[in-house]
Design an enzyme around this catalytic site. Structure first.
Site, PDB file in Angstrom:
ATOM      1  N   ARG A 142      74.138 -16.475  -7.873  1.00  0.00           N
ATOM      2  CA  ARG A 142      74.716 -15.521  -8.840  1.00  0.00           C
ATOM      3  C   ARG A 142      73.812 -15.285 -10.043  1.00  0.00           C
ATOM      4  NH1 ARG A 142      76.765 -20.499 -10.052  1.00  0.00           N
ATOM      5  NH2 ARG A 142      77.197 -21.012 -12.246  1.00  0.00           N
ATOM      6  N   HIS A 143      72.860 -16.177 -10.252  1.00  0.00           N
ATOM      7  CA  HIS A 143      71.977 -16.032 -11.418  1.00  0.00           C
ATOM      8  C   HIS A 143      70.862 -15.010 -11.191  1.00  0.00           C
ATOM      9  CE1 HIS A 143      74.096 -19.408 -13.037  1.00  0.00           C
ATOM     10  NE2 HIS A 143      73.785 -20.127 -11.971  1.00  0.00           N
TER      11      HIS A 143
ATOM     12  N   HIS B 160      69.735 -22.171 -14.269  1.00  0.00           N
ATOM     13  CA  HIS B 160      70.393 -20.859 -14.378  1.00  0.00           C
ATOM     14  C   HIS B 160      69.472 -19.723 -14.811  1.00  0.00           C
ATOM     15  CE1 HIS B 160      74.700 -22.724 -14.951  1.00  0.00           C
ATOM     16  NE2 HIS B 160      74.094 -23.115 -13.832  1.00  0.00           N
TER      17      HIS B 160
ATOM     18  N   CYS C 266      55.044 -25.494 -31.200  1.00  0.00           N
ATOM     19  CA  CYS C 266      54.614 -25.196 -32.569  1.00  0.00           C
ATOM     20  C   CYS C 266      55.502 -26.024 -33.500  1.00  0.00           C
ATOM     21  CB  CYS C 266      54.655 -23.689 -32.866  1.00  0.00           C
ATOM     22  SG  CYS C 266      56.274 -22.920 -32.825  1.00  0.00           S
ATOM     23  N   GLY C 267      55.505 -25.723 -34.771  1.00  0.00           N
ATOM     24  CA  GLY C 267      56.271 -26.549 -35.710  1.00  0.00           C
ATOM     25  C   GLY C 267      57.748 -26.571 -35.397  1.00  0.00           C
ATOM     26  N   THR C 268      58.329 -25.386 -35.288  1.00  0.00           N
ATOM     27  CA  THR C 268      59.758 -25.279 -34.975  1.00  0.00           C
ATOM     28  C   THR C 268      60.016 -24.954 -33.508  1.00  0.00           C
ATOM     29  OG1 THR C 268      59.687 -22.919 -35.476  1.00  0.00           O
ATOM     30  CG2 THR C 268      60.298 -24.410 -37.299  1.00  0.00           C
ATOM     31  N   GLY C 269      59.026 -24.451 -32.843  1.00  0.00           N
ATOM     32  CA  GLY C 269      59.199 -23.937 -31.473  1.00  0.00           C
ATOM     33  C   GLY C 269      59.631 -22.482 -31.468  1.00  0.00           C
TER      34      GLY C 269
ATOM     35  N   ASP D 246      50.128 -24.845 -31.416  1.00  0.00           N
ATOM     36  CA  ASP D 246      49.320 -24.485 -32.576  1.00  0.00           C
ATOM     37  C   ASP D 246      48.963 -25.806 -33.264  1.00  0.00           C
ATOM     38  OD1 ASP D 246      51.563 -25.247 -34.007  1.00  0.00           O
ATOM     39  OD2 ASP D 246      51.836 -23.338 -35.035  1.00  0.00           O
ATOM     40  N   HIS D 247      48.424 -25.737 -34.481  1.00  0.00           N
ATOM     41  CA  HIS D 247      48.004 -26.962 -35.172  1.00  0.00           C
ATOM     42  C   HIS D 247      49.161 -27.943 -35.372  1.00  0.00           C
ATOM     43  CE1 HIS D 247      49.120 -23.777 -37.948  1.00  0.00           C
ATOM     44  NE2 HIS D 247      49.564 -24.708 -38.769  1.00  0.00           N
TER      45      HIS D 247
ATOM     46  N   GLY E 126      58.392 -19.749 -33.250  1.00  0.00           N
ATOM     47  CA  GLY E 126      57.290 -18.782 -33.148  1.00  0.00           C
ATOM     48  C   GLY E 126      56.767 -18.700 -31.728  1.00  0.00           C
ATOM     49  N   MET E 127      56.576 -19.843 -31.102  1.00  0.00           N
ATOM     50  CA  MET E 127      56.092 -19.865 -29.717  1.00  0.00           C
ATOM     51  C   MET E 127      57.089 -19.184 -28.781  1.00  0.00           C
ATOM     52  SD  MET E 127      53.146 -20.931 -28.821  1.00  0.00           S
ATOM     53  CE  MET E 127      51.788 -22.074 -29.051  1.00  0.00           C
TER      54      MET E 127
HETATM   55  C1  RB5 Z   1      52.929 -23.370 -38.767  1.00  0.00           C
HETATM   56  O1  RB5 Z   1      52.935 -23.772 -40.097  1.00  0.00           O
HETATM   57  C2  RB5 Z   1      54.322 -22.960 -38.337  1.00  0.00           C
HETATM   58  O2  RB5 Z   1      54.686 -21.771 -38.946  1.00  0.00           O
HETATM   59  C3  RB5 Z   1      54.367 -22.823 -36.832  1.00  0.00           C
HETATM   60  O3  RB5 Z   1      53.979 -24.024 -36.250  1.00  0.00           O
HETATM   61  C4  RB5 Z   1      55.708 -22.504 -36.207  1.00  0.00           C
HETATM   62  O4  RB5 Z   1      56.700 -23.360 -36.661  1.00  0.00           O
HETATM   63  C5  RB5 Z   1      56.122 -21.104 -36.223  1.00  0.00           C
HETATM   64  O5  RB5 Z   1      57.165 -20.727 -35.694  1.00  0.00           O
END
Ligand code: RB5
Length: 146
Positions: free
Chosen positions: A132-133, A98, A65-68, A8-9, A70-71
């Site tokens: 096994r996996h 695994h 994404c920002g935190t990973g 994302d952005h 959401g993705m």
């Molecule tokens: C965008 O501001 C932020 O919410 C997105 O990048 C992500 O971190 C969501 O999980």
């Protein structure tokens, strides 16, 4: 090997860094966008990228994404996708060995470029062990999860 990468952005900058890094290994990288930092919705890009993985147009996907988080939520809603949010190299290695992970998720606001490159290196240089996996992988796609 061919990789699809999307973000994302918040992940556009790291996406560019990783695309260049991966291409240096001789791996083809398809950048599915976005291409600037205008605000977008990560589920749209997760959908675009996971379709290529499920359709076997690429071998693996990378979603940023920002935190990973959401993705990773968005990608894991797609049948056949095993997306792994990794913030360290050990998890990146073992999720390939695994979990037969097929999408790596990264948080651009959480980890730095060098750690992200090291995580990608580990992810791309390991292969699923099977054995096994396999039973566990099959249970992820079982009827109970429909
Ligand atoms: C965008 O501001 C932020 O919410 C997105 O990048 C992500 O971190 C969501 O999980």
């Amino acid at each position: 090997m061919k990789i699809a990468i999307a973000s994302d952005h918040a992940g556009v900058g790291l996406k560019k860094v990783l695309k260049e890094h991966i291409e240096k290994k001789g791996i083809v990288v398809e950048d599915l966008g976005p291409y600037d930092e205008q605000s977008v919705d990560y589920p749209d890009y997760a959908k675009r990228m996971t379709k290529q993985v499920v359709d076997k147009e690429v071998d693996l996907g990378i979603a940023i994404c920002g935190t990973g988080v959401g993705m990773s939520i968005a990608c894991n809603k797609v049948k056949g996708i095993r997306a792994s949010l990794c913030g360290d190299t050990v998890s990146a290695k073992y999720t390939r060995l695994h979990n037969d992970s097929n999408v790596l998720c990264l948080g651009a606001r959480i980890i730095g470029d060098e750690l992200a490159k090291a995580i990608v290196d580990e992810y791309l240089s390991n292969e699923y062990e099977g054995g096994r996996h396999q039973r566990r992988i099959e249970k992820l796609e079982g009827e109970d999860n429909e």
